[in-house]
Motif scaffolding. Structure first.
Motif, PDB file in Angstrom:
ATOM      1  N   LYS A 128       0.811  -1.227   0.000  1.00 25.26           N
ATOM      2  CA  LYS A 128       0.000   0.000   0.000  1.00 25.26           C
ATOM      3  C   LYS A 128       0.845   1.278   0.000  1.00 25.26           C
ATOM      4  O   LYS A 128       0.355   2.348  -0.357  1.00 25.26           O
ATOM      5  N   LYS A 129       2.106   1.181   0.393  1.00 23.14           N
ATOM      6  CA  LYS A 129       2.978   2.365   0.404  1.00 23.14           C
ATOM      7  C   LYS A 129       3.746   2.539  -0.903  1.00 23.14           C
ATOM      8  O   LYS A 129       4.552   3.455  -1.038  1.00 23.14           O
ATOM      9  N   ILE A 130       3.539   1.611  -1.837  1.00 22.23           N
ATOM     10  CA  ILE A 130       4.206   1.716  -3.142  1.00 22.23           C
ATOM     11  C   ILE A 130       3.104   1.861  -4.192  1.00 22.23           C
ATOM     12  O   ILE A 130       2.557   0.856  -4.667  1.00 22.23           O
ATOM     13  N   PRO A 131       2.735   3.083  -4.552  1.00 20.15           N
ATOM     14  CA  PRO A 131       1.571   3.355  -5.401  1.00 20.15           C
ATOM     15  C   PRO A 131       1.510   2.559  -6.695  1.00 20.15           C
ATOM     16  O   PRO A 131       0.448   2.053  -7.059  1.00 20.15           O
ATOM     17  N   ILE A 132       2.645   2.459  -7.409  1.00 15.56           N
ATOM     18  CA  ILE A 132       2.624   1.768  -8.707  1.00 15.56           C
ATOM     19  C   ILE A 132       2.218   0.309  -8.536  1.00 15.56           C
ATOM     20  O   ILE A 132       1.329  -0.203  -9.229  1.00 15.56           O
ATOM     21  N   ILE A 133       2.867  -0.384  -7.587  1.00 13.56           N
ATOM     22  CA  ILE A 133       2.561  -1.800  -7.357  1.00 13.56           C
ATOM     23  C   ILE A 133       1.146  -1.954  -6.803  1.00 13.56           C
ATOM     24  O   ILE A 133       0.401  -2.865  -7.180  1.00 13.56           O
ATOM     25  N   GLN A 134       0.768  -1.013  -5.914  1.00 10.11           N
ATOM     26  CA  GLN A 134      -0.572  -1.096  -5.335  1.00 10.11           C
ATOM     27  C   GLN A 134      -1.646  -0.957  -6.411  1.00 10.11           C
ATOM     28  O   GLN A 134      -2.671  -1.653  -6.385  1.00 10.11           O
ATOM     29  N   ASN A 135      -1.422  -0.085  -7.399  1.00  8.39           N
ATOM     30  CA  ASN A 135      -2.391   0.092  -8.484  1.00  8.39           C
ATOM     31  C   ASN A 135      -2.522  -1.174  -9.335  1.00  8.39           C
ATOM     32  O   ASN A 135      -3.620  -1.541  -9.769  1.00  8.39           O
ATOM     33  N   ILE A 136      -1.374  -1.825  -9.572  1.00  7.53           N
ATOM     34  CA  ILE A 136      -1.399  -3.095 -10.317  1.00  7.53           C
ATOM     35  C   ILE A 136      -2.200  -4.136  -9.540  1.00  7.53           C
ATOM     36  O   ILE A 136      -3.045  -4.845 -10.092  1.00  7.53           O
ATOM     37  N   CYS A 137      -1.929  -4.222  -8.235  1.00 12.99           N
ATOM     38  CA  CYS A 137      -2.632  -5.190  -7.380  1.00 12.99           C
ATOM     39  C   CYS A 137      -4.133  -4.897  -7.336  1.00 12.99           C
ATOM     40  O   CYS A 137      -4.961  -5.822  -7.366  1.00 12.99           O
ATOM     41  N   LYS A 138      -4.471  -3.596  -7.269  1.00 15.48           N
ATOM     42  CA  LYS A 138      -5.893  -3.226  -7.229  1.00 15.48           C
ATOM     43  C   LYS A 138      -6.601  -3.632  -8.520  1.00 15.48           C
ATOM     44  O   LYS A 138      -7.728  -4.138  -8.498  1.00 15.48           O
ATOM     45  N   ALA A 139      -5.919  -3.422  -9.664  1.00 15.25           N
ATOM     46  CA  ALA A 139      -6.510  -3.783 -10.953  1.00 15.25           C
ATOM     47  C   ALA A 139      -6.762  -5.292 -11.026  1.00 15.25           C
ATOM     48  O   ALA A 139      -7.820  -5.744 -11.490  1.00 15.25           O
ATOM     49  N   GLN A 140      -5.812  -6.086 -10.541  1.00 17.81           N
ATOM     50  CA  GLN A 140      -5.962  -7.538 -10.536  1.00 17.81           C
ATOM     51  C   GLN A 140      -7.038  -7.974  -9.538  1.00 17.81           C
ATOM     52  O   GLN A 140      -7.822  -8.889  -9.810  1.00 17.81           O
ATOM     53  N   THR A 141      -7.074  -7.307  -8.381  1.00 19.10           N
ATOM     54  CA  THR A 141      -8.091  -7.602  -7.374  1.00 19.10           C
ATOM     55  C   THR A 141      -9.491  -7.382  -7.948  1.00 19.10           C
ATOM     56  O   THR A 141     -10.374  -8.239  -7.821  1.00 19.10           O
ATOM     57  N   ASP A 142      -9.690  -6.258  -8.591  1.00 18.25           N
ATOM     58  CA  ASP A 142     -11.001  -5.947  -9.186  1.00 18.25           C
ATOM     59  C   ASP A 142     -11.355  -6.933 -10.293  1.00 18.25           C
ATOM     60  O   ASP A 142     -12.518  -7.354 -10.424  1.00 18.25           O
ATOM     61  N   LYS A 143     -10.342  -7.304 -11.075  1.00 13.43           N
ATOM     62  CA  LYS A 143     -10.570  -8.236 -12.188  1.00 13.43           C
ATOM     63  C   LYS A 143     -11.087  -9.586 -11.675  1.00 13.43           C
ATOM     64  O   LYS A 143     -12.109 -10.093 -12.153  1.00 13.43           O
ATOM     65  N   TYR A 144     -10.383 -10.165 -10.693  1.00  9.51           N
ATOM     66  CA  TYR A 144     -10.766 -11.504 -10.225  1.00  9.51           C
ATOM     67  C   TYR A 144     -12.032 -11.482  -9.364  1.00  9.51           C
ATOM     68  O   TYR A 144     -12.778 -12.452  -9.328  1.00  9.51           O
ATOM     69  N   LYS A 145     -12.295 -10.373  -8.695  1.00  9.84           N
ATOM     70  CA  LYS A 145     -13.548 -10.245  -7.963  1.00  9.84           C
ATOM     71  C   LYS A 145     -14.709 -10.228  -8.951  1.00  9.84           C
ATOM     72  O   LYS A 145     -15.747 -10.878  -8.723  1.00  9.84           O
ATOM     73  N   ARG A 146     -14.539  -9.501 -10.040  1.00  8.14           N
ATOM     74  CA  ARG A 146     -15.577  -9.426 -11.072  1.00  8.14           C
ATOM     75  C   ARG A 146     -15.825 -10.806 -11.694  1.00  8.14           C
ATOM     76  O   ARG A 146     -16.971 -11.216 -11.883  1.00  8.14           O
TER      77      ARG A 146
END
Length: 401
Positions: A128-146
């Motif tokens: 969460k303190k590394i914005p670039i990696i966190q954004n990638i993780c968020k995109a993947q999180t949203d993808k698999y939740k969907r």
């Protein structure tokens, strides 16, 4: 060759043999350990037998959950993976899942999007303190939740039961305790499914969840009409068998019934249960079933074609002396409707429609020149044996439907 050279050669040969024997022993020991570990890995991840579940605890006792939706089953599968807990799963459908409990590999395949969603969600928290990696993780999180939600929406009617060793009962009850609360929230939003499939959505669909032991006592089977199998007896509509057995007999074979692709078990009266199984499991069922009672089998339309036939002269009764003869009959009548009764003496009586035998004769003449097959079909068609009572109107059919 002098004496010293001969001695050196013999010593070298003996040393080589000793080293070879020692190496073979070590290799055999290592290979043996590898085979044991490979077998354990296979049993855990790919075997569909309940043997691994029974061996997962000191008492070998098993527990089964109430019916769960696909979404709820996936949640528990993911939790089991995170906590390294072994479980079994059966789809509540007469056709089952290729006849066996799903292996750990297949369980994780069922819940793959839910598992990936949780992984990426954990990574999002970690970075969460590394914005670039966190954004990638968020995109993947949203993808698999969907994808997970989409999978659940496409399979709203599916129900599952999960099987655990008694040693994991604390974990199981902890997971089950979360479900009613979620169902209440869904109910408040008019999003709750008809969990028990009784035609209405009410408090019975979100009541407290209680696991049930595989080893039941007769006194546990006291509510007439209550289901105890991997699916309801009434769900069996075609290509299935039924048998009425005592409650005590059911208690003795209950755990083994879960080895079949599916089974229904319903309290029939004060003393008896009615069991329903898929026709393809008949031979396996007969290995554990009480054979002092008849077994009924229903064809492609659940004997409804026989039951609704108004002209009793169009019904033929066939007497088959052994199970091998019956298997030959089924090969020819697999697409037809019929009702068969397997008696304890090994004989089988079958009711079929005469028009179906004529159809088979015509098809046989067109497709095959095999004289024996045509002759046998002709004999069936020529046999005119009116049956006064087309189908035994037993109460079990009412319960089964």
């Amino acid at each position: 060759m002098d004496g010293n050279a001969k001695h050196d050669l013999e010593h070298t040969a003996e040393k080589t043999v000793a080293v070879s024997a020692k190496s073979t022993k070590i290799f055999t020991k290592i290979f043996g350990r590898f085979l044991i570990k490979a077998k354990r890995y296979y049993n855990k991840h790919f075997s569909s037998s309940m043997k691994a579940l029974r061996n997962d605890g000191a008492t070998k006792e098993l527990y089964v959950t109430p019916p769960l939706t696909r979404a709820e089953a996936k949640q528990i599968i993911a939790a089991c993976r995170e906590n390294n807990v072994l479980m079994g799963i059966k789809k509540m459908d007469p056709d089952g899942e290729k006849g066996k409990n799903q292996s750990l590999h297949k369980q994780e395949k069922l819940a793959k999007n839910e598992i990936k969603y949780r992984k990426w969600n954990d990574r999002r928290s970690t970075f969460k303190k590394i914005p670039i990696i966190q954004n990638i993780c968020k995109a993947q999180t949203d993808k698999y939740k969907r994808l997970s939600i989409q999978d659940e929406q496409q399979n709203l009617d599916e129900r599952y039961v999960l099987i655990f060793n008694k040693s994991k009962l604390g974990f199981l009850n902890e997971q089950l305790a979360k479900i009613p609360e979620n169902r209440v929230k869904q109910y408040a939003k008019n999003e709750l499914a008809d969990i028990n499939k009784d035609g209405i959505i009410d408090e019975h669909d979100y009541e407290p969840m209680l696991s049930r032991g595989m080893n039941l006592k007769v006194e546990d089977l006291n509510k007439v009409g209550e289901d105890f199998g991997s699916c309801a007896v009434r769900d069996y509509l075609s290509n299935y068998c039924t048998q009425k057995i005592t409650k005590q007999q059911y208690c003795e074979i209950r755990e083994q019934l879960f080895e079949l692709r599916s089974h229904g078990a319903c309290v029939y009266n004060d003393n008896e249960m009615i069991i329903a199984i898929h026709s393809e499991d008949l031979e396996e069922y007969k290995r554990i079933a009480p054979l002092d009672r008849p077994i009924k089998e229903y064809g492609s339309n659940g004997a409804r074609d026989i039951e609704s036939e108004s002209n009793t002269n169009d019904i033929i009764e066939l007497e088959l002396n052994n199970f091998d003869d019956y298997k030959l009959f089924k090969e020819k009548y697999s697409s037809k409707d019929f009702v068969a009764q397997h008696t304890p003496d090994g004989k089988t009586t079958v009711l079929v429609k005469e028009t179906d035998t004529k159809d088979l004769v015509e098809n046989s003449k067109k497709k095959s020149k095999t004289a024996d097959l045509v002759k046998e079909a002709d004999e069936f068609a020529e046999k005119n044996n009116p049956v006064e009572k087309v189908l035994d109107k037993e109460e079990e059919l009412e319960v089964a439907r």
